[in-house]
Design a protein around this motif. Structure first.
Motif, PDB file in Angstrom:
ATOM      1  N   VAL A  47       0.812  -1.214   0.000  1.00 29.71           N
ATOM      2  CA  VAL A  47       0.000   0.000   0.000  1.00 29.71           C
ATOM      3  C   VAL A  47       0.850   1.271   0.000  1.00 29.71           C
ATOM      4  O   VAL A  47       2.070   1.217   0.159  1.00 29.71           O
ATOM      5  CB  VAL A  47      -0.954   0.018   1.225  1.00 29.71           C
ATOM      6  N   ASP A  48       0.163   2.411  -0.113  1.00 25.66           N
ATOM      7  CA  ASP A  48       0.815   3.710  -0.079  1.00 25.66           C
ATOM      8  C   ASP A  48       0.828   4.267   1.353  1.00 25.66           C
ATOM      9  O   ASP A  48       0.306   3.644   2.275  1.00 25.66           O
ATOM     10  CB  ASP A  48       0.140   4.685  -1.047  1.00 25.66           C
ATOM     11  N   ASN A  49       1.415   5.454   1.502  1.00 27.18           N
ATOM     12  CA  ASN A  49       1.505   6.085   2.824  1.00 27.18           C
ATOM     13  C   ASN A  49       0.140   6.343   3.453  1.00 27.18           C
ATOM     14  O   ASN A  49      -0.044   6.125   4.648  1.00 27.18           O
ATOM     15  CB  ASN A  49       2.261   7.422   2.726  1.00 27.18           C
ATOM     16  N   ASP A  50      -0.807   6.822   2.656  1.00 25.39           N
ATOM     17  CA  ASP A  50      -2.123   7.167   3.207  1.00 25.39           C
ATOM     18  C   ASP A  50      -2.827   5.952   3.810  1.00 25.39           C
ATOM     19  O   ASP A  50      -3.378   6.023   4.909  1.00 25.39           O
ATOM     20  CB  ASP A  50      -3.012   7.804   2.130  1.00 25.39           C
ATOM     21  N   GLU A  51      -2.817   4.842   3.093  1.00 28.13           N
ATOM     22  CA  GLU A  51      -3.483   3.633   3.592  1.00 28.13           C
ATOM     23  C   GLU A  51      -2.789   3.105   4.846  1.00 28.13           C
ATOM     24  O   GLU A  51      -3.433   2.716   5.821  1.00 28.13           O
ATOM     25  CB  GLU A  51      -3.527   2.560   2.504  1.00 28.13           C
ATOM     26  N   SER A  52      -1.467   3.076   4.828  1.00 29.47           N
ATOM     27  CA  SER A  52      -0.708   2.613   5.990  1.00 29.47           C
ATOM     28  C   SER A  52      -0.980   3.515   7.195  1.00 29.47           C
ATOM     29  O   SER A  52      -1.189   3.028   8.313  1.00 29.47           O
ATOM     30  CB  SER A  52       0.781   2.586   5.676  1.00 29.47           C
ATOM     31  N   HIS A  53      -0.978   4.829   6.965  1.00 28.85           N
ATOM     32  CA  HIS A  53      -1.237   5.794   8.037  1.00 28.85           C
ATOM     33  C   HIS A  53      -2.607   5.554   8.653  1.00 28.85           C
ATOM     34  O   HIS A  53      -2.757   5.486   9.879  1.00 28.85           O
ATOM     35  CB  HIS A  53      -1.134   7.209   7.458  1.00 28.85           C
ATOM     36  N   ILE A  88      -3.215 -17.767   8.357  1.00 30.01           N
ATOM     37  CA  ILE A  88      -2.361 -17.215   9.420  1.00 30.01           C
ATOM     38  C   ILE A  88      -2.576 -15.721   9.606  1.00 30.01           C
ATOM     39  O   ILE A  88      -2.269 -15.182  10.655  1.00 30.01           O
ATOM     40  CB  ILE A  88      -0.865 -17.535   9.209  1.00 30.01           C
ATOM     41  N   GLY A  89      -3.112 -15.055   8.579  1.00 33.37           N
ATOM     42  CA  GLY A  89      -3.423 -13.643   8.727  1.00 33.37           C
ATOM     43  C   GLY A  89      -3.009 -12.829   7.509  1.00 33.37           C
ATOM     44  O   GLY A  89      -2.752 -13.372   6.436  1.00 33.37           O
ATOM     45  N   ASP A  90      -2.952 -11.519   7.727  1.00 29.05           N
ATOM     46  CA  ASP A  90      -2.656 -10.585   6.645  1.00 29.05           C
ATOM     47  C   ASP A  90      -1.519  -9.648   7.029  1.00 29.05           C
ATOM     48  O   ASP A  90      -1.403  -9.246   8.191  1.00 29.05           O
ATOM     49  CB  ASP A  90      -3.887  -9.728   6.329  1.00 29.05           C
ATOM     50  N   LEU A  91      -0.723  -9.281   6.021  1.00 29.27           N
ATOM     51  CA  LEU A  91       0.321  -8.276   6.177  1.00 29.27           C
ATOM     52  C   LEU A  91      -0.010  -7.095   5.276  1.00 29.27           C
ATOM     53  O   LEU A  91      -0.465  -7.286   4.141  1.00 29.27           O
ATOM     54  CB  LEU A  91       1.692  -8.822   5.764  1.00 29.27           C
ATOM     55  N   VAL A  92       0.226  -5.900   5.794  1.00 33.91           N
ATOM     56  CA  VAL A  92       0.097  -4.682   5.000  1.00 33.91           C
ATOM     57  C   VAL A  92       1.472  -4.028   5.006  1.00 33.91           C
ATOM     58  O   VAL A  92       1.973  -3.645   6.066  1.00 33.91           O
ATOM     59  CB  VAL A  92      -0.972  -3.738   5.597  1.00 33.91           C
ATOM     60  N   ILE A  93       2.078  -3.945   3.836  1.00 33.12           N
ATOM     61  CA  ILE A  93       3.430  -3.396   3.722  1.00 33.12           C
ATOM     62  C   ILE A  93       3.351  -2.071   2.968  1.00 33.12           C
ATOM     63  O   ILE A  93       2.833  -2.018   1.848  1.00 33.12           O
ATOM     64  CB  ILE A  93       4.375  -4.385   3.013  1.00 33.12           C
TER      65      ILE A  93
END
Length: 160
Positions: A47-53, A88-93
């Motif tokens: 993802v981008d900065n906005d989504e991560s934020h 096992i789950g999800d990662l957001v990078i």
């Protein structure tokens, strides 16, 4: 162990071309290293900065983007035992954060991305570096071992 990977690339960068097969190899290597036996599935979103934020603020109360967020599966053990493939789950990078950190740490973007992928996978499997110094040392040690298997140097050594 067989891994099912769901990959969502909402943000891409020329400096970091990601191949699904490579990401799968890194996650599988991480899971095998900690002796995961069962078939499992993982979701990864770049993802981008906005989504991560937004996600970091909502789930961790931190008002900034971050390199990787881990969302472990909350399935009860009884449910996990009857499923053929365990989620096992999800990662957001956050790709922009990973690229910025790679530059600041004088590392190749793929090297730092790979480290964040290993780091996040370990979080999904219950490892934590924020609860105690002993837990942090255990997690770092595993990261170093896994990254070595993948052909990377110790990510915690100071770079020139």
């Amino acid at each position: 162990m067989k891994l099912s990977l769901s990959l969502q690339q909402d943000f891409q960068a020329l400096e970091l071309v990601l191949k699904r097969a490579y990401i799968k190899k890194v996650v599988e290597t991480s899971l095998r290293h900690i002796d995961t036996q069962s078939d499992c599935e993982i979701g990864i979103a770049c993802v981008d900065n906005d989504e991560s934020h937004k996600l970091n603020l909502e789930y961790r109360g931190k008002d900034k983007p971050t390199n990787v967020l881990s969302f472990p599966s909350d399935l009860p053990d009884e449910m996990a035992q009857i499923l053929e493939t365990f989620p096992i789950g999800d990662l957001v990078i956050c790709i922009p954060v990973v690229l910025r950190e790679a530059t600041e740490q004088h590392k190749a973007p793929l090297t730092h991305f790979t480290h964040m992928l290993v780091h996040g996978t370990l979080h999904l499997m219950g490892y934590d570096h924020e609860t105690s110094e002993e837990d942090a040392e255990e997690m770092e040690s595993l990261e170093i071992e896994i990254l070595k298997k993948l052909g990377f140097e110790n990510p915690y050594l100071e770079q020139d």
